[in-house]
Design an enzyme around this catalytic site. Structure first.
Site, PDB file in Angstrom:
ATOM      1  N   HIS A  81       0.808  -1.225   0.000  1.00  0.00           N
ATOM      2  CA  HIS A  81       0.000   0.000   0.000  1.00  0.00           C
ATOM      3  C   HIS A  81       0.840   1.274   0.000  1.00  0.00           C
ATOM      4  O   HIS A  81       0.637   2.168   0.828  1.00  0.00           O
ATOM      5  CB  HIS A  81      -0.955   0.008   1.191  1.00  0.00           C
ATOM      6  N   ASN A 110     -12.533  31.768  -9.684  1.00  0.00           N
ATOM      7  CA  ASN A 110     -11.394  32.566 -10.165  1.00  0.00           C
ATOM      8  C   ASN A 110     -11.484  32.883 -11.654  1.00  0.00           C
ATOM      9  O   ASN A 110     -10.574  33.475 -12.230  1.00  0.00           O
ATOM     10  CB  ASN A 110     -10.065  31.866  -9.853  1.00  0.00           C
ATOM     11  N   GLU A 154     -17.327  18.619 -19.642  1.00  0.00           N
ATOM     12  CA  GLU A 154     -17.495  17.567 -18.636  1.00  0.00           C
ATOM     13  C   GLU A 154     -18.594  17.943 -17.648  1.00  0.00           C
ATOM     14  O   GLU A 154     -19.411  17.104 -17.248  1.00  0.00           O
ATOM     15  CB  GLU A 154     -16.174  17.332 -17.905  1.00  0.00           C
ATOM     16  N   HIS A 167      -6.682  -3.631  -5.210  1.00  0.00           N
ATOM     17  CA  HIS A 167      -6.340  -2.225  -5.431  1.00  0.00           C
ATOM     18  C   HIS A 167      -5.585  -2.009  -6.735  1.00  0.00           C
ATOM     19  O   HIS A 167      -5.317  -0.859  -7.091  1.00  0.00           O
ATOM     20  CB  HIS A 167      -5.524  -1.674  -4.263  1.00  0.00           C
ATOM     21  N   HIS A 210      -4.665 -13.156  -3.545  1.00  0.00           N
ATOM     22  CA  HIS A 210      -4.754 -11.955  -2.721  1.00  0.00           C
ATOM     23  C   HIS A 210      -5.831 -12.024  -1.648  1.00  0.00           C
ATOM     24  O   HIS A 210      -5.566 -11.780  -0.466  1.00  0.00           O
ATOM     25  CB  HIS A 210      -5.001 -10.728  -3.597  1.00  0.00           C
ATOM     26  N   ASP A 218     -10.608  13.115 -18.044  1.00  0.00           N
ATOM     27  CA  ASP A 218      -9.300  13.125 -18.705  1.00  0.00           C
ATOM     28  C   ASP A 218      -8.156  13.348 -17.728  1.00  0.00           C
ATOM     29  O   ASP A 218      -7.006  13.503 -18.123  1.00  0.00           O
ATOM     30  CB  ASP A 218      -9.263  14.190 -19.802  1.00  0.00           C
TER      31      ASP A 218
END
Length: 753
Positions: free
Chosen positions: A181, A707, A676, A241, A292, A667
Site C-alpha cells: 500500500h 477565479n 465535462e 487495489h 490476494h 481526462d
C-alpha cells in the site's frame, strides 16, 4: 542452641510464604494489566478496521449510483456517448493502438538537468538496485523511463499464465510478501533484511502495491524492474487495489497526477492495461496456493487458469453485453415510473442521510436468496428489473436540450453514424467477461476467511465472500493442496493463521493505521514448505516506546478518527437520540446511547466498552445528548469560521466529493471542463427530473468557477458544495434544490443546485 535454630527456620518460612504471596499478587496484577491492554488494543483495532471498511462501502455506493445513472441514460450524440464510455467505466481511458508502439515514450525528451536514475533496456540488476537507492533519497524517475518500464512490463506480463507455477527446486527459499500500500520503507526494509531478489532468492508479492501510502509509484517501479531482471524468480499477483476504479478514491490516481503533471494521464492509461494483465495467483510446488483475497464455494482454479484475465479491467463493475440504444428507448417507454420512486443521489445537498443505491438494495436481496460474490453492481437480472425505472421525461428533456443548443439534426440523420458506433461497441463487447468469469476473479481478490462454516456474501466490504473452514478444506482436497497464503487484511502481528492453520494471512505494511498500530511480516518457504514468518517494524520510534505507550498512542488516534465519524453524523444521531428521549427532557441512558450510535453508524463496535472514553456520564448513568453533540463539534473546530452543521457535512462527504470530482474529470486534467460539467449535469438532471437548459448549466459552471479561469478545480468544487449546504441550512429544507424548471432552479448561483 536448638531453640535459636528453630526460630530462624520459622522466620525464614514466614518470609518465604510472604514472598510467594507477593509473587502471586504481582502475577495476578500483571495478568490483569496485560488483559486490559489487550482489550484496549483489540478495541482500537476494531475502530480502525470498521472505519476502513465503511469507506469501502461508501465507494461501492457511489459507484453503484453512477452505474445506475449510466445504465439508464440514453445518449443523444457522439459526444454524450463518448463521455459516458469514459466516465466510471472500463473504457475511461481511450484505447490507443499507438500505445503498442514505442513512440509514446520515445518522443519524450529527458533534459540534461535531470539528475535522477536512468534506465536502459534490457534491464540489469544494477538498474533495479539503483532505483531503490534513488527512491530512498527521494529522487523521482523521469516520465520517459516510467512509460518505457511500463511498456516493457506489459510485454512481459502478456506472456504469463493466469496462475504462475513456482518451484523450490531452483531457489533456496521463496519469500511471500503481502500488501505494501505505497509504503516504500517496508519494501526497502524487506530487501535489506531478507536480501535482494536473485536466482537463489525468489519473491512473490501478493497484490495491493498501491493506494493509501505516498510512494505507490516508486513501489511499482521497483517491483516491475526486478520482475524484468529476474522473470523466473520474481512474481507479482494482482490485488483488489490494482484497479483504476479503486484508485480514484484511495489516492493512487491523485499521486500519479501530482508527480507527473504533464504525462500523468498517459501513465495512468498505461497502468490500467498493466494492472489487468497481472497474474491472478501463484502456485508453489503445486501444493501452496497464493492469492490476494481468498476463495469461495464456487472457486474453480481450472476456469481461472483459462479465462482472459485482461478482460477484467475492473472488479468494481461487471460490464457485460449491453442493450442497444433503440432497445433501451423502447424499454423506457414501456416501463415508466414516477420520479418519486427513484433514488436521490445521497452525496447531493438535499440528501441528508445515506440511503443505499438501488443496485445496492437489489444485490442485497439477491444475497438473501443465494450467495453472490459480486461487488454490488447487480447481475443481469437485477439490471433488467432496474431498467423499468427509466422515466418518460428523459427523452423529452434531451430533445429539448438539443433544440435549445441549436442541434436540430433529427435522430434519423444520425442513425448511420450511430449504427457504426454500435457495431464497434458490439465488437468490443464480445471481449467482455462473462458473469461467471467476473465472479471468479472478484472472489479471489475480495474475499475474507471466517471462523464459521459455509460461504456467505461479504457485506462488510461490499464484494467477494466470507468463506469458512469447510470451504477451504473442500478446495484443498479438490486440488491436492497443503494450505493457502493470502493477504488483503491488516493483522496486528502482520500475519495470522486460521482454518486449522490451512489459511495464512500475510500483511507487509507495518504501521498501516497509525505508527505502532501493527507489525509487518513476510513468510519464507523452503523445499519442505514449512512457513517461517519474519516480523518487523520500520518506524524506529515504536522501538523506544513501552507497550502501554504504544497502545495509548494508537488508541488516541483511533478515538480521534471515531469522534470525527460521530461528528460527521451529528444530525442523524440527534434524531435517533430523540427517539429514545420519550419525555423530551434531553436525557437518555448510556445503554440507549450505545444502541442509537450503532443504529446510525453500523460499525459493529463495542460501544458499551467505548462509552467511558467517548462520554462523560453523570452519576445517575444518564447522558445529556445535546451537550455531548456540542462537545463533539468543539473538538472538530476549523480555523475557518464554518458553522458546525456545514463542517459536519464536509466531514461526511469530502472523500466522496473528491472521488466524484475525479470521476467527472474523465481526462485527469485536474480540472472539470465546461463540457465535462455539462454532460454530468445532463446525466443528473435527467435522473432527478430537473428541467435545466444548456445555457443554465453554463451559467451554473461559471458561478462555480470563482477565479474565472474557465475551469473548475477541486477547491472550487468543494466550496460550491459548502455554499449549497449553507443556503439549504439558512432556508427551509423544502426549498432546497428540487427545482422543476430552469427558472426555479436559480442557475445564476451555485447555492441553487
Amino acid at each position: 542452641m536448638g531453640s535459636g535454630t528453630s526460630t530462624r527456620h520459622h522466620f525464614a518460612f514466614q518470609n518465604a510464604e510472604r514472598a510467594f504471596k507477593a509473587a502471586a499478587l504481582i502475577q495476578r496484577w500483571y495478568r490483569r494489566y496485560m488483559a486490559r491492554l489487550e482489550m484496549r488494543r483489540r478495541c482500537t483495532w476494531s475502530i480502525f478496521q470498521s472505519i476502513e471498511y465503511a469507506g469501502q462501502q461508501d465507494q461501492v455506493k457511489l459507484h453503484d449510483f453512477f452505474s445506475y445513472l449510466m445504465d439508464h441514460f440514453i445518449p443523444s450524440s457522439h459526444n454524450e456517448r463518448d463521455f459516458l464510455t469514459r466516465m466510471f467505466t472500463e473504457d475511461r481511458f481511450a484505447q490507443d493502438s499507438e500505445m503498442e508502439k514505442c513512440s509514446d515514450y520515445e518522443s519524450i525528451e529527458v533534459p540534461d538537468s535531470y539528475t535522477g536514475p536512468r534506465l536502459s533496456f534490457p534491464l540489469l540488476p544494477d538498474h533495479a538496485t539503483a532505483l531503490i537507492e534513488a527512491f530512498r533519497l527521494k529522487q523521482q524517475l523521469h516520465a520517459r523511463y516510467v512509460l518505457n518500464l511500463l511498456y516493457e512490463t506489459k510485454k512481459h506480463l502478456v506472456q504469463l499464465p493466469n496462475i504462475n507455477r513456482v518451484s523450490t527446486c531452483y531457489s533456496e527459499e521463496i519469500t511471500v510478501c503481502g500488501d505494501l500500500h505505497g509504503q516504500l520503507d517496508d519494501l526497502i526494509f524487506i530487501f535489506y533484511k531478507n536480501g535482494l531478489p536473485s536466482p537463489e532468492r525468489s519473491y512473490v508479492f501478493n497484490g495491493d502495491f498501491v493506494d493509501r501510502g505516498k510512494d505507490s509509484v516508486e513501489i511499482l517501479m521497483i517491483l516491475f524492474a526486478f520482475m524484468l531482471v529476474y522473470p523466473k524468480e520474481f512474481h507479482l499477483n494482482r490485488g483488489n487495489h490494482e484497479d483504476h476504479m479503486v484508485n480514484l478514491r484511495y489516492g493512487f490516481t491523485k499521486e500519479v497526477m501530482n508527480k507527473y503533471k504533464i504525462h500523468g494521464k498517459e501513465i495512468l492509461r498505461t497502468l490500467k492495461d498493466v494492472f489487468c494483465w497481472l497474474p491472478l495467483a501463484t502456485l508453489i510446488d503445486e501444493k501452496v496456493l497464493i492469492l490476494h483475497g481468498g476463495v469461495s464455494d464456487i472457486t474453480d482454479l481450472e476456469l481461472l487458469d483459462k479465462i482472459e484475465r485482461n478482460k477484467i479491467v475492473s472488479t468494481m463493475r461487471c460490464k457485460t453485453r449491453q442493450k442497444s440504444e433503440k432497445q433501451m428507448e423502447e424499454k423506457g417507454k414501456a416501463n415508466r415510473k414516477s420520479s418519486a420512486q427513484e433514488p436521490i443521489p445521497w452525496f447531493l445537498p438535499q440528501s441528508r442521510s445515506l440511503p443505499s443505491s438501488p443496485l445496492r438494495l437489489s444485490s442485497y436481496k439477491a444475497h438473501k436468496t443465494s450467495r453472490s460474490s459480486s461487488i454490488p453492481c447487480g447481475g443481469c437480472l437485477d439490471r433488467r428489473e432496474l431498467s423499468r425505472q427509466v422515466r418518460s421525461s428523459v427523452e423529452l428533456e434531451l430533445e429539448r436540450c438539443r433544440q435549445q443548443a441549436g442541434l436540430l439534426v433529427t435522430r434519423q440523420k444520425e442513425e448511420p453514424s450511430c449504427s457504426a458506433s454500435e457495431a464497434d461497441s458490439e465488437a468490443g463487447e464480445l471481449q467482455k467477461p462473462t458473469q461467471e468469469e467476473w465472479r471468479q476473479v472478484v472472489d479471489i481478490l475480495w474475499s475474507d476467511p471466517m471462523a464459521q462454516e459455509g460461504c456467505k456474501a461479504n457485506t462488510i466490504r461490499g464484494g467477494g465472500c466470507y468463506f469458512g473452514p469447510d470451504v477451504t478444506q473442500q478446495l484443498l482436497q479438490k486440488y491436492n493442496l497443503q494450505f493457502l497464503i493470502r493477504s488483503h487484511e491488516c493483522k496486528p502481528e502482520g500475519y495470522e493463521f486460521c482454518h486449522n492453520r490451512k489459511v495464512l494471512t500475510i500483511f507487509s505494511a507495518s504501521n498501516y493505521y497509525e505508527v505502532g498500530s501493527n507489525r509487518g511480516a513476510y513468510v519464507k518457504l523452503g523445499p519442505a514448505l514449512t512457513p517461517h514468518i519474519v516480523q518487523y517494524q520500520t518506524n524506529k520510534v515504536t522501538n523506544t516506546l513501552t507497550m502501554r505507550q504504544r497502545i495509548s498512542r494508537v488508541e488516541e488516534s483511533a478515538l480521534r478518527a471515531l469522534r470525527e465519524k460521530l461528528f460527521a453524523h451529528s444530525s442523524d444521531l440527534l434524531s435517533e437520540f430523540k427517539k429514545h428521549d420519550a419525555d423530551k427532557v434531553g436525557l437518555i441512558t448510556l445503554s440507549d446511547w450505545a444502541a442509537a450510535v450503532e443504529s446510525v453508524l453500523h460499525l459493529g463496535l463495542p460501544w458499551r466498552m467505548l462509552r467511558s472514553q467517548l462520554v462523560n456520564s453523570s452519576a445517575d448513568n444518564m447522558l445529556e445528548y445535546k451537550s455531548w453533540l456540542k462537545n463533539l463539534a468543539k473538538e472538530q473546530v476549523s480555523h475557518e469560521n464554518i458553522q458546525s452543521s456545514l463542517l459536519e457535512t464536509l466531514y461526511r462527504n469530502r472523500s466522496n466529493l473528491e472521488t466524484i470530482f475525479r470521476i467527472i474529470d474523465s481526462d485527469h486534467s485536474g480540472f472539470i471542463s465546461l463540457d465535462e460539467f455539462r454532460q454530468t449535469w445532463k446525466l443528473l438532471s435527467s435522473h432527478m427530473n430537473i428541467d435545466i437548459t444548456d445555457d443554465c448549466i453554463c451559467d451554473l459552471a461559471r458561478s462555480i468557477d470563482f477565479n474565472k479561469d474557465g475551469h473548475i478545480d477541486i477547491n472550487e468544487f468543494l466550496e460550491a458544495f459548502r455554499l449549497v449546504e449553507k443556503s439549504c441550512l439558512e432556508g427551509d429544507t423544502s426549498e432546497c434544490p428540487q427545482a422543476t424548471n430552469a427558472k426555479d432552479s436559480g442557475c445564476n448561483s451555485p447555492g441553487a443546485c
